[in-house]
Design a protein around this motif. Structure first.
Motif, PDB file in Angstrom:
ATOM      1  N   MET A   1     -70.309 -74.410 -44.401  1.00  8.63           N
ATOM      2  CA  MET A   1     -70.525 -75.027 -43.105  1.00  8.63           C
ATOM      3  C   MET A   1     -70.800 -76.527 -43.245  1.00  8.63           C
ATOM      4  N   LYS A   2     -71.628 -76.881 -44.232  1.00 13.13           N
ATOM      5  CA  LYS A   2     -71.955 -78.285 -44.459  1.00 13.13           C
ATOM      6  C   LYS A   2     -70.702 -79.097 -44.811  1.00 13.13           C
ATOM      7  N   ALA A   3     -69.832 -78.523 -45.620  1.00 17.12           N
ATOM      8  CA  ALA A   3     -68.599 -79.216 -46.009  1.00 17.12           C
ATOM      9  C   ALA A   3     -67.676 -79.407 -44.812  1.00 17.12           C
ATOM     10  N   MET A   4     -67.661 -78.432 -43.908  1.00 10.40           N
ATOM     11  CA  MET A   4     -66.814 -78.553 -42.719  1.00 10.40           C
ATOM     12  C   MET A   4     -67.324 -79.659 -41.784  1.00 10.40           C
ATOM     13  N   ILE A   5     -68.643 -79.761 -41.654  1.00  8.14           N
ATOM     14  CA  ILE A   5     -69.224 -80.814 -40.810  1.00  8.14           C
ATOM     15  C   ILE A   5     -68.922 -82.177 -41.416  1.00  8.14           C
ATOM     16  N   GLN A   6     -69.065 -82.283 -42.740  1.00  7.01           N
ATOM     17  CA  GLN A   6     -68.774 -83.542 -43.425  1.00  7.01           C
ATOM     18  C   GLN A   6     -67.302 -83.920 -43.263  1.00  7.01           C
ATOM     19  N   LYS A   7     -66.427 -82.959 -43.462  1.00  6.39           N
ATOM     20  CA  LYS A   7     -64.991 -83.217 -43.349  1.00  6.39           C
ATOM     21  C   LYS A   7     -64.610 -83.603 -41.917  1.00  6.39           C
ATOM     22  N   GLY A   8     -65.130 -82.881 -40.946  1.00  6.75           N
ATOM     23  CA  GLY A   8     -64.851 -83.190 -39.547  1.00  6.75           C
ATOM     24  C   GLY A   8     -65.380 -84.565 -39.159  1.00  6.75           C
ATOM     25  N   SER A   9     -66.577 -84.899 -39.618  1.00  7.49           N
ATOM     26  CA  SER A   9     -67.158 -86.213 -39.334  1.00  7.49           C
ATOM     27  C   SER A   9     -66.324 -87.319 -39.967  1.00  7.49           C
ATOM     28  N   ARG A  10     -65.883 -87.089 -41.187  1.00  7.30           N
ATOM     29  CA  ARG A  10     -65.067 -88.082 -41.893  1.00  7.30           C
ATOM     30  C   ARG A  10     -63.744 -88.309 -41.172  1.00  7.30           C
ATOM     31  N   TYR A  11     -63.094 -87.216 -40.747  1.00  3.99           N
ATOM     32  CA  TYR A  11     -61.832 -87.342 -40.009  1.00  3.99           C
ATOM     33  C   TYR A  11     -62.038 -88.048 -38.668  1.00  3.99           C
ATOM     34  N   LEU A  12     -63.072 -87.670 -37.942  1.00  3.24           N
ATOM     35  CA  LEU A  12     -63.327 -88.258 -36.637  1.00  3.24           C
ATOM     36  C   LEU A  12     -63.671 -89.741 -36.761  1.00  3.24           C
ATOM     37  N   PHE A  13     -64.565 -90.073 -37.694  1.00  8.29           N
ATOM     38  CA  PHE A  13     -64.972 -91.463 -37.903  1.00  8.29           C
ATOM     39  C   PHE A  13     -63.785 -92.295 -38.383  1.00  8.29           C
ATOM     40  N   GLY A  14     -63.049 -91.773 -39.358  1.00  8.94           N
ATOM     41  CA  GLY A  14     -61.902 -92.492 -39.902  1.00  8.94           C
ATOM     42  C   GLY A  14     -60.784 -92.684 -38.893  1.00  8.94           C
ATOM     43  N   SER A  15     -60.458 -91.635 -38.151  1.00 13.17           N
ATOM     44  CA  SER A  15     -59.363 -91.768 -37.188  1.00 13.17           C
ATOM     45  C   SER A  15     -59.745 -92.683 -36.028  1.00 13.17           C
ATOM     46  N   THR A  16     -61.026 -92.743 -35.691  1.00 14.87           N
ATOM     47  CA  THR A  16     -61.469 -93.674 -34.649  1.00 14.87           C
ATOM     48  C   THR A  16     -61.160 -95.109 -35.061  1.00 14.87           C
ATOM     49  N   PHE A  17     -61.536 -95.472 -36.295  1.00 18.69           N
ATOM     50  CA  PHE A  17     -61.287 -96.836 -36.743  1.00 18.69           C
ATOM     51  C   PHE A  17     -59.803 -97.088 -37.005  1.00 18.69           C
ATOM     52  N   LEU A  18     -59.093 -96.078 -37.448  1.00 19.98           N
ATOM     53  CA  LEU A  18     -57.653 -96.226 -37.650  1.00 19.98           C
ATOM     54  C   LEU A  18     -56.961 -96.505 -36.309  1.00 19.98           C
ATOM     55  N   ILE A  19     -57.305 -95.753 -35.286  1.00 23.23           N
ATOM     56  CA  ILE A  19     -56.682 -95.924 -33.967  1.00 23.23           C
ATOM     57  C   ILE A  19     -57.044 -97.275 -33.354  1.00 23.23           C
ATOM     58  N   PHE A  20     -58.339 -97.632 -33.381  1.00 27.42           N
ATOM     59  CA  PHE A  20     -58.740 -98.919 -32.805  1.00 27.42           C
ATOM     60  C   PHE A  20     -58.178-100.095 -33.598  1.00 27.42           C
ATOM     61  N   GLY A  21     -58.065 -99.933 -34.909  1.00 26.04           N
ATOM     62  CA  GLY A  21     -57.468-100.990 -35.722  1.00 26.04           C
ATOM     63  C   GLY A  21     -55.998-101.183 -35.403  1.00 26.04           C
ATOM     64  N   LEU A  22     -55.260-100.079 -35.313  1.00 27.92           N
ATOM     65  CA  LEU A  22     -53.837-100.166 -34.964  1.00 27.92           C
ATOM     66  C   LEU A  22     -53.643-100.717 -33.554  1.00 27.92           C
ATOM     67  N   ASN A  23     -54.547-100.347 -32.648  1.00 27.55           N
ATOM     68  CA  ASN A  23     -54.459-100.854 -31.287  1.00 27.55           C
ATOM     69  C   ASN A  23     -54.610-102.378 -31.251  1.00 27.55           C
ATOM     70  N   GLY A  24     -55.367-102.927 -32.179  1.00 23.89           N
ATOM     71  CA  GLY A  24     -55.517-104.376 -32.248  1.00 23.89           C
ATOM     72  C   GLY A  24     -54.213-105.090 -32.543  1.00 23.89           C
ATOM     73  N   PHE A  25     -53.302-104.425 -33.251  1.00 28.47           N
ATOM     74  CA  PHE A  25     -52.009-105.038 -33.574  1.00 28.47           C
ATOM     75  C   PHE A  25     -50.905-104.650 -32.598  1.00 28.47           C
ATOM     76  N   PHE A  26     -50.957-103.406 -32.094  1.00 20.28           N
ATOM     77  CA  PHE A  26     -49.847-102.912 -31.272  1.00 20.28           C
ATOM     78  C   PHE A  26     -50.172-102.781 -29.788  1.00 20.28           C
ATOM     79  N   GLY A  27     -51.440-102.829 -29.429  1.00 22.51           N
ATOM     80  CA  GLY A  27     -51.842-102.807 -28.021  1.00 22.51           C
ATOM     81  C   GLY A  27     -51.364-101.623 -27.226  1.00 22.51           C
ATOM     82  N   PHE A  28     -51.472-100.411 -27.757  1.00 22.66           N
ATOM     83  CA  PHE A  28     -51.019 -99.225 -27.028  1.00 22.66           C
ATOM     84  C   PHE A  28     -52.094 -98.649 -26.112  1.00 22.66           C
ATOM     85  N   MET A  29     -53.336 -99.146 -26.191  1.00 18.76           N
ATOM     86  CA  MET A  29     -54.409 -98.739 -25.279  1.00 18.76           C
ATOM     87  C   MET A  29     -54.927 -99.991 -24.578  1.00 18.76           C
ATOM     88  N   PRO A  30     -55.167 -99.903 -23.290  1.00 20.51           N
ATOM     89  CA  PRO A  30     -55.703-101.087 -22.596  1.00 20.51           C
ATOM     90  C   PRO A  30     -57.144-101.352 -23.040  1.00 20.51           C
TER      91      PRO A  30
END
Length: 133
Positions: free
Chosen positions: A1-30
């Protein structure tokens, strides 16, 4: 269970910054509206010409490292100053984004705690003697 929480947190945290970073270059979100004070600060940052591309590139790199599970402790250390800076802007100039930042700080803290063994050597207090040349 602990590993699943860690993995889910890592994916959520990482994808948040990946999406916002890409949005800075491509502007797909207002961009959400900001207060006049925050707009003045962000406008000054934008006038430098390098500040936002550098920040967005760091966000993309950190996001990729976290999602791919490579150099996670390094990625968490790299994003910490940006996280504090972004939170400071929301705290003092544009409170609308504060709930998201509190959530991201929670994920960051959870991940740092789960990788605490990677940070122990740099957090150990040791007085080094002066070396003579």
């Amino acid at each position: 269970m602990k590993a699943m929480i860690q993995k889910g947190s890592r994916y959520l945290f990482g994808s948040t910054f990946l999406i916002f970073g890409l949005n800075g270059f491509f502007g797909f979100m207002p961009l959400p509206p900001v207060s006049p004070e925050a707009g003045a600060l962000l406008g000054a940052f934008a006038k430098t010409g390098y500040f936002f591309p550098m920040i967005k590139l760091i966000e993309i790199i950190v996001g990729l490292l976290l999602v791919s599970n490579c150099f996670v402790p390094l990625a968490l250390a790299l994003i910490a100053p940006l996280l504090i800076g972004i939170t400071s802007i929301h705290l003092f100039l544009n409170p609308a984004g504060l709930p998201l930042m509190i959530f991201l700080h929670g994920l960051h803290l959870l991940l740092v705690i789960s990788y605490k063994n990677s940070y122990l050597s740099v957090l150990r207090f040791k007085v080094a003697p002066f070396e003579e040349d």
